[in-house]
Design a protein around this motif. Structure first.
Motif, PDB file in Angstrom:
ATOM      1  N   ASP A 142       0.934  -1.256  -0.053  1.00  0.00           N
ATOM      2  CA  ASP A 142      -0.105   0.037   0.124  1.00  0.00           C
ATOM      3  C   ASP A 142       1.060   1.263  -0.019  1.00  0.00           C
ATOM      4  O   ASP A 142       0.998   1.756   0.950  1.00  0.00           O
ATOM      5  CB  ASP A 142      -0.821   0.050   1.006  1.00  0.00           C
ATOM      6  N   HIS A 143       1.453   1.533  -1.044  1.00  0.00           N
ATOM      7  CA  HIS A 143       2.173   2.847  -1.267  1.00  0.00           C
ATOM      8  C   HIS A 143       1.722   4.126  -1.015  1.00  0.00           C
ATOM      9  O   HIS A 143       2.477   4.843  -0.792  1.00  0.00           O
ATOM     10  CB  HIS A 143       3.142   2.592  -2.602  1.00  0.00           C
ATOM     11  N   ASN A 144       0.464   4.070  -1.121  1.00  0.00           N
ATOM     12  CA  ASN A 144      -0.321   5.409  -0.744  1.00  0.00           C
ATOM     13  C   ASN A 144      -0.346   5.812   0.754  1.00  0.00           C
ATOM     14  O   ASN A 144       0.115   6.971   1.074  1.00  0.00           O
ATOM     15  CB  ASN A 144      -1.903   5.401  -1.294  1.00  0.00           C
ATOM     16  N   ILE A 145      -0.620   5.031   1.441  1.00  0.00           N
ATOM     17  CA  ILE A 145      -0.279   5.132   3.123  1.00  0.00           C
ATOM     18  C   ILE A 145       1.225   5.405   3.232  1.00  0.00           C
ATOM     19  O   ILE A 145       1.461   5.988   4.203  1.00  0.00           O
ATOM     20  CB  ILE A 145      -1.109   3.962   3.870  1.00  0.00           C
ATOM     21  N   LEU A 146       1.825   4.649   2.613  1.00  0.00           N
ATOM     22  CA  LEU A 146       3.465   4.822   2.967  1.00  0.00           C
ATOM     23  C   LEU A 146       3.808   6.019   2.557  1.00  0.00           C
ATOM     24  O   LEU A 146       4.489   6.749   3.438  1.00  0.00           O
ATOM     25  CB  LEU A 146       4.031   3.703   2.001  1.00  0.00           C
ATOM     26  N   LYS A 147       3.469   6.638   1.535  1.00  0.00           N
ATOM     27  CA  LYS A 147       3.805   8.114   1.095  1.00  0.00           C
ATOM     28  C   LYS A 147       3.136   9.048   1.825  1.00  0.00           C
ATOM     29  O   LYS A 147       3.933   9.913   2.134  1.00  0.00           O
ATOM     30  CB  LYS A 147       3.290   8.033  -0.251  1.00  0.00           C
ATOM     31  N   GLU A 148       1.893   8.968   2.608  1.00  0.00           N
ATOM     32  CA  GLU A 148       1.040   9.888   3.453  1.00  0.00           C
ATOM     33  C   GLU A 148       2.193   9.980   4.956  1.00  0.00           C
ATOM     34  O   GLU A 148       2.453  10.819   5.322  1.00  0.00           O
ATOM     35  CB  GLU A 148      -0.268   9.424   3.641  1.00  0.00           C
ATOM     36  N   THR A 149       2.438   8.702   5.189  1.00  0.00           N
ATOM     37  CA  THR A 149       3.135   8.600   6.322  1.00  0.00           C
ATOM     38  C   THR A 149       4.441   9.303   6.180  1.00  0.00           C
ATOM     39  O   THR A 149       5.004  10.068   7.118  1.00  0.00           O
ATOM     40  CB  THR A 149       3.349   7.190   6.968  1.00  0.00           C
ATOM     41  N   LEU A 150       5.132   9.224   5.197  1.00  0.00           N
ATOM     42  CA  LEU A 150       6.536   9.641   4.953  1.00  0.00           C
ATOM     43  C   LEU A 150       6.237  11.224   5.029  1.00  0.00           C
ATOM     44  O   LEU A 150       7.358  11.881   5.496  1.00  0.00           O
ATOM     45  CB  LEU A 150       6.986   9.094   3.595  1.00  0.00           C
ATOM     46  N   ALA A 151       5.221  11.699   4.151  1.00  0.00           N
ATOM     47  CA  ALA A 151       5.178  13.036   4.174  1.00  0.00           C
ATOM     48  C   ALA A 151       5.152  13.687   5.486  1.00  0.00           C
ATOM     49  O   ALA A 151       5.354  15.061   5.660  1.00  0.00           O
ATOM     50  CB  ALA A 151       3.875  13.370   3.114  1.00  0.00           C
ATOM     51  N   SER A 152       4.386  13.239   6.438  1.00  0.00           N
ATOM     52  CA  SER A 152       4.090  13.570   7.727  1.00  0.00           C
ATOM     53  C   SER A 152       5.172  13.590   8.749  1.00  0.00           C
ATOM     54  O   SER A 152       5.031  14.163   9.798  1.00  0.00           O
ATOM     55  CB  SER A 152       2.835  13.096   8.289  1.00  0.00           C
TER      56      SER A 152
END
Length: 324
Positions: free
Chosen positions: A142-152
């Motif tokens: 789930d790369h979307n949740i991964l990128k969202e977490t990374l951004a925050s």
């Protein structure tokens, strides 16, 4: 692609055509004279042969149908062998240095995010470390949740000062220890030297080697570190500036011990190129098998053939009177 499964049946077609045009004796009703029929306008013309030709065409189409015409298209069965990747990101205070615009951590996060977008079939985990380390996101597709977490992610996410490189590697190893992937990789991104944590980076790298985990180490930052430390009386941001801080020799040893590579990024463009390079080095495996899928066309020929035969019989027997 087009083919006839029983192609040899097509040799019946020239035989049928030959038999059709052979002159043969025909039985007819005896007339003493056909003069009256001709005077009535009933003449032998080409239209009286239409029915026979349609019947012949219908029979030919039925033979074509028996030969099993098929159309096929090439398909590919692609088996993808993904890579399990742990991104271990340094979030210590020095990552706020403004030698990268706007700072090292922001540039690193943006670059890693673009890297994640290109690894569509790989499971990726995010580990962050400062004075200690922990897993932000376990291995996931789930790369979307991964990128969202990374951004925050920020330097406030770890409440212990320092740079625990050994801990960052150890937590990454823990994420990969149950992985069944043929290729397991840790990408360690840091701008400091190991000065915290209970695990020595060299010990951690030896464990990674024994488990078949490759470590790419990325040293981030120019030779000057400039970190905001507050504001003065007039509201202007104050900075603490110092030289060095990156233990390149340690990062090289970690990479070499695990058959990885060490990279140095002194600016944002260099960091982008490094992740492009890692992307090329760690390619996902594809096993491609080509095959053809065929579709039967015989039913269309059967329908058309029967229709032509029925129309031909109607024309031959009922519509056009055959003149001897």
């Amino acid at each position: 692609m087009f083919r006839f499964l029983h192609w040899y049946l097509l040799f019946l077609i020239p035989i049928l055509i030959y038999m059709f045009f052979q002159k043969r004796g025909t039985k007819s009703i005896g007339f003493s004279s056909i003069t009256l029929l001709k005077e009535a306008g009933m003449k032998k013309t080409i239209k009286h042969k239409i029915g026979r030709y349609l019947i012949l065409a219908g029979i030919i189409l039925l033979v074509v149908a028996l030969a099993r015409p098929q159309s096929g298209k090439e398909l590919r069965n692609i088996k993808k062998e993904g890579i399990d990747i742990v991104v271990a990101l340094d979030v210590s205070g020095s990552m706020k240095s403004i030698d990268f615009e706007p700072n090292r951590l922001s540039v690193a996060k943006d670059t890693i995010s673009r890297f994640i977008e290109g690894r569509k079939v790989d499971r990726i985990s995010l580990v962050i470390f400062s004075g200690t380390a922990y897993t932000k996101i376990p291995l996931t597709l789930d790369h979307n949740i991964l990128k969202e977490t990374l951004a925050s992610t920020s330097t406030e996410d770890v409440n212990r000062d320092g740079t625990a490189i050994g801990m960052g590697i150890s937590v990454g190893i823990n994420r990969l220890k149950k992985s069944k992937s043929k290729s397991k990789v840790i990408i360690l991104v840091t701008d400091g030297e190991n000065n915290a944590g209970k695990i020595n980076p060299k010990t951690a790298s030896k464990l990674a080697k024994d488990m078949g985990i490759k470590i790419y180490t990325v040293g981030v930052g120019s030779d000057i570190t400039k970190v905001p430390v507050g504001k003065d009386f007039f509201g202007q941001v104050r900075y603490q500036t110092y030289r060095g801080g990156l233990d390149e020799e340690l990062l090289k040893q970690i990479a070499t011990a695990t058959q990885g590579e060490y990279f140095r990024a002194k600016d944002s463009n260099a960091l982008e190129e490094i992740f492009d390079r890692i992307d090329q080095l760690e390619k996902t495996e594809f096993d491609v098998n080509n095959y053809f899928e065929y579709r039967e066309l015989a039913f269309g020929f059967i329908k058309l053939g029967l229709l032509l035969i029925l129309v031909g019989i109607f024309l031959e027997k009922y519509l056009f009177l055959k003149i001897p």
